[in-house]
Motif scaffolding. Structure first.
Motif, PDB file in Angstrom:
ATOM      1  N   ILE A  56       0.862  -1.184   0.000  1.00  0.00           N
ATOM      2  CA  ILE A  56       0.000   0.000   0.000  1.00  0.00           C
ATOM      3  C   ILE A  56       0.893   1.226   0.000  1.00  0.00           C
ATOM      4  CG2 ILE A  56      -1.652   1.352   1.323  1.00  0.00           C
ATOM      5  CD1 ILE A  56      -2.753  -1.216   2.464  1.00  0.00           C
ATOM      6  N   GLY A  57       0.525   2.223  -0.786  1.00  0.00           N
ATOM      7  CA  GLY A  57       1.334   3.430  -0.827  1.00  0.00           C
ATOM      8  C   GLY A  57       0.505   4.694  -0.930  1.00  0.00           C
ATOM      9  N   TRP A  58       1.127   5.780  -0.513  1.00  0.00           N
ATOM     10  CA  TRP A  58       0.568   7.116  -0.707  1.00  0.00           C
ATOM     11  C   TRP A  58       1.482   7.869  -1.661  1.00  0.00           C
ATOM     12  CZ3 TRP A  58      -4.081   8.869   0.863  1.00  0.00           C
ATOM     13  CH2 TRP A  58      -4.726   8.170   1.877  1.00  0.00           C
ATOM     14  N   TYR A  59       0.877   8.521  -2.634  1.00  0.00           N
ATOM     15  CA  TYR A  59       1.596   9.341  -3.596  1.00  0.00           C
ATOM     16  C   TYR A  59       0.995  10.743  -3.551  1.00  0.00           C
ATOM     17  CZ  TYR A  59       3.419   5.024  -5.677  1.00  0.00           C
ATOM     18  OH  TYR A  59       4.060   3.834  -5.878  1.00  0.00           O
ATOM     19  N   ARG A  60       1.727  11.701  -4.104  1.00  0.00           N
ATOM     20  CA  ARG A  60       1.180  13.047  -4.194  1.00  0.00           C
ATOM     21  C   ARG A  60       1.624  13.696  -5.489  1.00  0.00           C
ATOM     22  NH1 ARG A  60       4.600  16.045   0.675  1.00  0.00           N
ATOM     23  NH2 ARG A  60       6.645  16.088  -0.383  1.00  0.00           N
ATOM     24  N   GLN A  61       0.810  14.647  -5.935  1.00  0.00           N
ATOM     25  CA  GLN A  61       1.124  15.383  -7.146  1.00  0.00           C
ATOM     26  C   GLN A  61       0.782  16.842  -6.945  1.00  0.00           C
ATOM     27  OE1 GLN A  61      -0.658  13.842 -10.744  1.00  0.00           O
ATOM     28  NE2 GLN A  61       0.902  14.843 -12.012  1.00  0.00           N
ATOM     29  N   ALA A  62       1.813  17.671  -7.001  1.00  0.00           N
ATOM     30  CA  ALA A  62       1.636  19.114  -6.892  1.00  0.00           C
ATOM     31  C   ALA A  62       1.439  19.691  -8.295  1.00  0.00           C
ATOM     32  CB  ALA A  62       2.851  19.735  -6.212  1.00  0.00           C
ATOM     33  N   PRO A  63       0.826  20.865  -8.397  1.00  0.00           N
ATOM     34  CA  PRO A  63       0.608  21.478  -9.713  1.00  0.00           C
ATOM     35  C   PRO A  63       1.908  21.632 -10.497  1.00  0.00           C
ATOM     36  CG  PRO A  63      -0.632  22.635  -8.046  1.00  0.00           C
ATOM     37  CD  PRO A  63       0.243  21.661  -7.315  1.00  0.00           C
ATOM     38  N   GLY A  64       1.898  21.167 -11.728  1.00  0.00           N
ATOM     39  CA  GLY A  64       3.068  21.294 -12.581  1.00  0.00           C
ATOM     40  C   GLY A  64       4.184  20.304 -12.305  1.00  0.00           C
ATOM     41  N   LYS A  65       3.941  19.381 -11.393  1.00  0.00           N
ATOM     42  CA  LYS A  65       4.982  18.406 -11.035  1.00  0.00           C
ATOM     43  C   LYS A  65       4.491  16.990 -11.286  1.00  0.00           C
ATOM     44  CE  LYS A  65       7.361  21.208  -7.568  1.00  0.00           C
ATOM     45  NZ  LYS A  65       7.933  21.230  -6.195  1.00  0.00           N
ATOM     46  N   GLN A  66       5.443  16.075 -11.344  1.00  0.00           N
ATOM     47  CA  GLN A  66       5.094  14.672 -11.517  1.00  0.00           C
ATOM     48  C   GLN A  66       4.622  14.067 -10.202  1.00  0.00           C
ATOM     49  OE1 GLN A  66       8.563  12.760 -13.240  1.00  0.00           O
ATOM     50  NE2 GLN A  66       7.756  13.054 -15.310  1.00  0.00           N
ATOM     51  N   ARG A  67       3.824  13.022 -10.316  1.00  0.00           N
ATOM     52  CA  ARG A  67       3.383  12.309  -9.122  1.00  0.00           C
ATOM     53  C   ARG A  67       4.607  11.654  -8.480  1.00  0.00           C
ATOM     54  NH1 ARG A  67      -1.963   8.641  -9.474  1.00  0.00           N
ATOM     55  NH2 ARG A  67      -2.600  10.627 -10.404  1.00  0.00           N
ATOM     56  N   GLU A  68       4.697  11.746  -7.163  1.00  0.00           N
ATOM     57  CA  GLU A  68       5.831  11.182  -6.445  1.00  0.00           C
ATOM     58  C   GLU A  68       5.368  10.304  -5.291  1.00  0.00           C
ATOM     59  OE1 GLU A  68       8.249  14.199  -4.613  1.00  0.00           O
ATOM     60  OE2 GLU A  68       6.598  15.022  -3.452  1.00  0.00           O
ATOM     61  N   LEU A  69       6.204   9.333  -4.978  1.00  0.00           N
ATOM     62  CA  LEU A  69       5.919   8.452  -3.854  1.00  0.00           C
ATOM     63  C   LEU A  69       6.176   9.179  -2.546  1.00  0.00           C
ATOM     64  CD1 LEU A  69       5.280   5.599  -2.730  1.00  0.00           C
ATOM     65  CD2 LEU A  69       7.740   5.143  -2.852  1.00  0.00           C
ATOM     66  N   VAL A  70       5.240   9.077  -1.627  1.00  0.00           N
ATOM     67  CA  VAL A  70       5.391   9.665  -0.304  1.00  0.00           C
ATOM     68  C   VAL A  70       5.795   8.606   0.715  1.00  0.00           C
ATOM     69  CG1 VAL A  70       4.200  10.871   1.569  1.00  0.00           C
ATOM     70  CG2 VAL A  70       3.698  11.459  -0.817  1.00  0.00           C
ATOM     71  N   ALA A  71       5.054   7.512   0.734  1.00  0.00           N
ATOM     72  CA  ALA A  71       5.325   6.460   1.708  1.00  0.00           C
ATOM     73  C   ALA A  71       4.708   5.165   1.222  1.00  0.00           C
ATOM     74  CB  ALA A  71       4.764   6.826   3.086  1.00  0.00           C
ATOM     75  N   VAL A  72       5.286   4.053   1.666  1.00  0.00           N
ATOM     76  CA  VAL A  72       4.769   2.744   1.283  1.00  0.00           C
ATOM     77  C   VAL A  72       4.883   1.810   2.474  1.00  0.00           C
ATOM     78  CG1 VAL A  72       6.992   1.954   0.406  1.00  0.00           C
ATOM     79  CG2 VAL A  72       4.887   0.924  -0.471  1.00  0.00           C
TER      80      VAL A  72
END
Length: 121
Positions: free
Chosen positions: A34-50
Protein backbone atom coordinates in the motif's frame (compact mmCIF):
# COMPACT_ATOMS: atom_id res chain seq x y z
CA UNK A 1 -15.40 -4.13 -8.35
CA UNK A 2 -12.67 -2.78 -6.12
CA UNK A 3 -12.67 0.86 -5.06
CA UNK A 4 -10.28 2.95 -3.00
CA UNK A 5 -11.89 5.95 -1.33
CA UNK A 6 -9.75 8.60 0.34
CA UNK A 7 -10.77 11.10 2.97
CA UNK A 8 -9.21 13.55 5.39
CA UNK A 9 -7.71 16.18 3.13
CA UNK A 10 -8.24 19.87 3.66
CA UNK A 11 -6.67 23.22 4.44
CA UNK A 12 -4.26 23.53 7.32
CA UNK A 13 -1.70 26.06 8.50
CA UNK A 14 1.99 25.33 8.37
CA UNK A 15 3.02 23.28 11.37
CA UNK A 16 -0.38 21.64 11.60
CA UNK A 17 -1.46 18.03 11.15
CA UNK A 18 -3.83 16.03 9.00
CA UNK A 19 -4.70 12.37 8.85
CA UNK A 20 -5.61 10.83 5.52
CA UNK A 21 -7.57 7.61 5.26
CA UNK A 22 -8.07 5.26 2.34
CA UNK A 23 -10.64 2.50 2.52
CA UNK A 24 -10.72 -0.39 0.06
CA UNK A 25 -14.05 -1.98 -0.75
CA UNK A 26 -15.33 -4.69 -3.06
CA UNK A 27 -14.40 -8.31 -3.61
CA UNK A 28 -10.89 -8.52 -2.20
CA UNK A 29 -8.80 -11.60 -1.53
CA UNK A 30 -5.73 -9.80 -0.24
CA UNK A 31 -3.99 -6.45 -0.20
CA UNK A 32 -0.23 -6.46 -0.40
CA UNK A 33 1.79 -3.28 -0.79
CA UNK A 34 0.00 0.00 0.00
CA UNK A 35 1.33 3.43 -0.83
CA UNK A 36 0.57 7.12 -0.71
CA UNK A 37 1.60 9.34 -3.60
CA UNK A 38 1.18 13.05 -4.19
CA UNK A 39 1.12 15.38 -7.15
CA UNK A 40 1.64 19.11 -6.89
CA UNK A 41 0.61 21.48 -9.71
CA UNK A 42 3.07 21.29 -12.58
CA UNK A 43 4.98 18.41 -11.03
CA UNK A 44 5.09 14.67 -11.52
CA UNK A 45 3.38 12.31 -9.12
CA UNK A 46 5.83 11.18 -6.44
CA UNK A 47 5.92 8.45 -3.85
CA UNK A 48 5.39 9.67 -0.30
CA UNK A 49 5.33 6.46 1.71
CA UNK A 50 4.77 2.74 1.28
CA UNK A 51 3.97 -0.11 3.64
CA UNK A 52 4.00 -3.85 3.01
CA UNK A 53 1.45 -6.31 4.35
CA UNK A 54 3.88 -7.24 7.10
CA UNK A 55 4.33 -3.62 8.11
CA UNK A 56 7.68 -2.69 6.59
CA UNK A 57 7.72 0.99 5.66
CA UNK A 58 9.64 3.33 3.42
CA UNK A 59 9.37 7.12 3.14
CA UNK A 60 10.44 9.87 0.80
CA UNK A 61 13.31 11.85 2.33
CA UNK A 62 11.18 14.99 2.32
CA UNK A 63 8.63 13.52 4.75
CA UNK A 64 10.78 11.31 6.99
CA UNK A 65 10.17 12.05 10.63
CA UNK A 66 6.97 13.97 9.88
CA UNK A 67 4.65 11.48 8.16
CA UNK A 68 3.62 8.01 9.32
CA UNK A 69 1.97 5.40 7.14
CA UNK A 70 -0.07 2.63 8.73
CA UNK A 71 -2.71 0.07 7.85
CA UNK A 72 -5.53 -1.89 9.42
CA UNK A 73 -5.67 -5.17 7.53
CA UNK A 74 -8.91 -6.22 9.21
CA UNK A 75 -10.64 -3.10 7.87
CA UNK A 76 -8.82 -2.92 4.52
CA UNK A 77 -7.93 0.64 5.39
CA UNK A 78 -4.69 2.59 5.24
CA UNK A 79 -3.72 5.86 6.85
CA UNK A 80 -1.21 8.65 6.45
CA UNK A 81 -0.60 10.76 9.55
CA UNK A 82 0.99 14.04 8.49
CA UNK A 83 2.56 16.24 11.15
CA UNK A 84 4.59 19.45 10.98
CA UNK A 85 3.11 20.20 7.60
CA UNK A 86 4.88 22.61 5.28
CA UNK A 87 3.57 24.66 2.34
CA UNK A 88 5.60 22.42 0.02
CA UNK A 89 3.46 19.48 1.14
CA UNK A 90 0.55 21.02 -0.75
CA UNK A 91 -0.63 18.53 -3.37
CA UNK A 92 -3.31 16.07 -4.31
CA UNK A 93 -2.65 12.88 -2.36
CA UNK A 94 -3.50 9.49 -3.84
CA UNK A 95 -3.60 6.08 -2.24
CA UNK A 96 -2.45 3.07 -4.19
CA UNK A 97 -2.76 -0.60 -3.38
CA UNK A 98 -1.73 -3.92 -4.92
CA UNK A 99 -4.89 -5.99 -4.62
CA UNK A 100 -5.76 -9.56 -5.50
CA UNK A 101 -9.39 -10.22 -6.37
CA UNK A 102 -11.25 -13.55 -6.58
CA UNK A 103 -10.34 -15.54 -9.68
CA UNK A 104 -7.11 -13.64 -10.32
CA UNK A 105 -3.67 -15.15 -10.09
CA UNK A 106 -1.88 -11.86 -9.84
CA UNK A 107 -2.37 -8.62 -7.98
CA UNK A 108 -3.02 -5.41 -9.82
CA UNK A 109 -2.66 -1.78 -8.87
CA UNK A 110 -5.68 0.27 -7.82
CA UNK A 111 -5.79 4.02 -7.23
CA UNK A 112 -7.99 6.29 -5.21
CA UNK A 113 -9.54 9.43 -6.65
CA UNK A 114 -7.23 11.75 -4.75
CA UNK A 115 -7.74 14.19 -1.91
CA UNK A 116 -6.47 17.77 -1.82
CA UNK A 117 -4.10 18.85 0.93
CA UNK A 118 -3.33 22.57 1.12
CA UNK A 119 -0.85 23.97 3.64
CA UNK A 120 -0.87 27.73 4.10
CA UNK A 121 2.17 29.66 5.25
Amino acid sequence: QVQLVESGGGLVQAGGSLRLSCAASGSIVSINRIGWYRQAPGKQRELVAVITRRGSTNYADSVKGRFTISRDNAKNTMYLQMNSLKPEDTAVYYCNAAIKVPGSVYERDYWGQGTQVTVSS
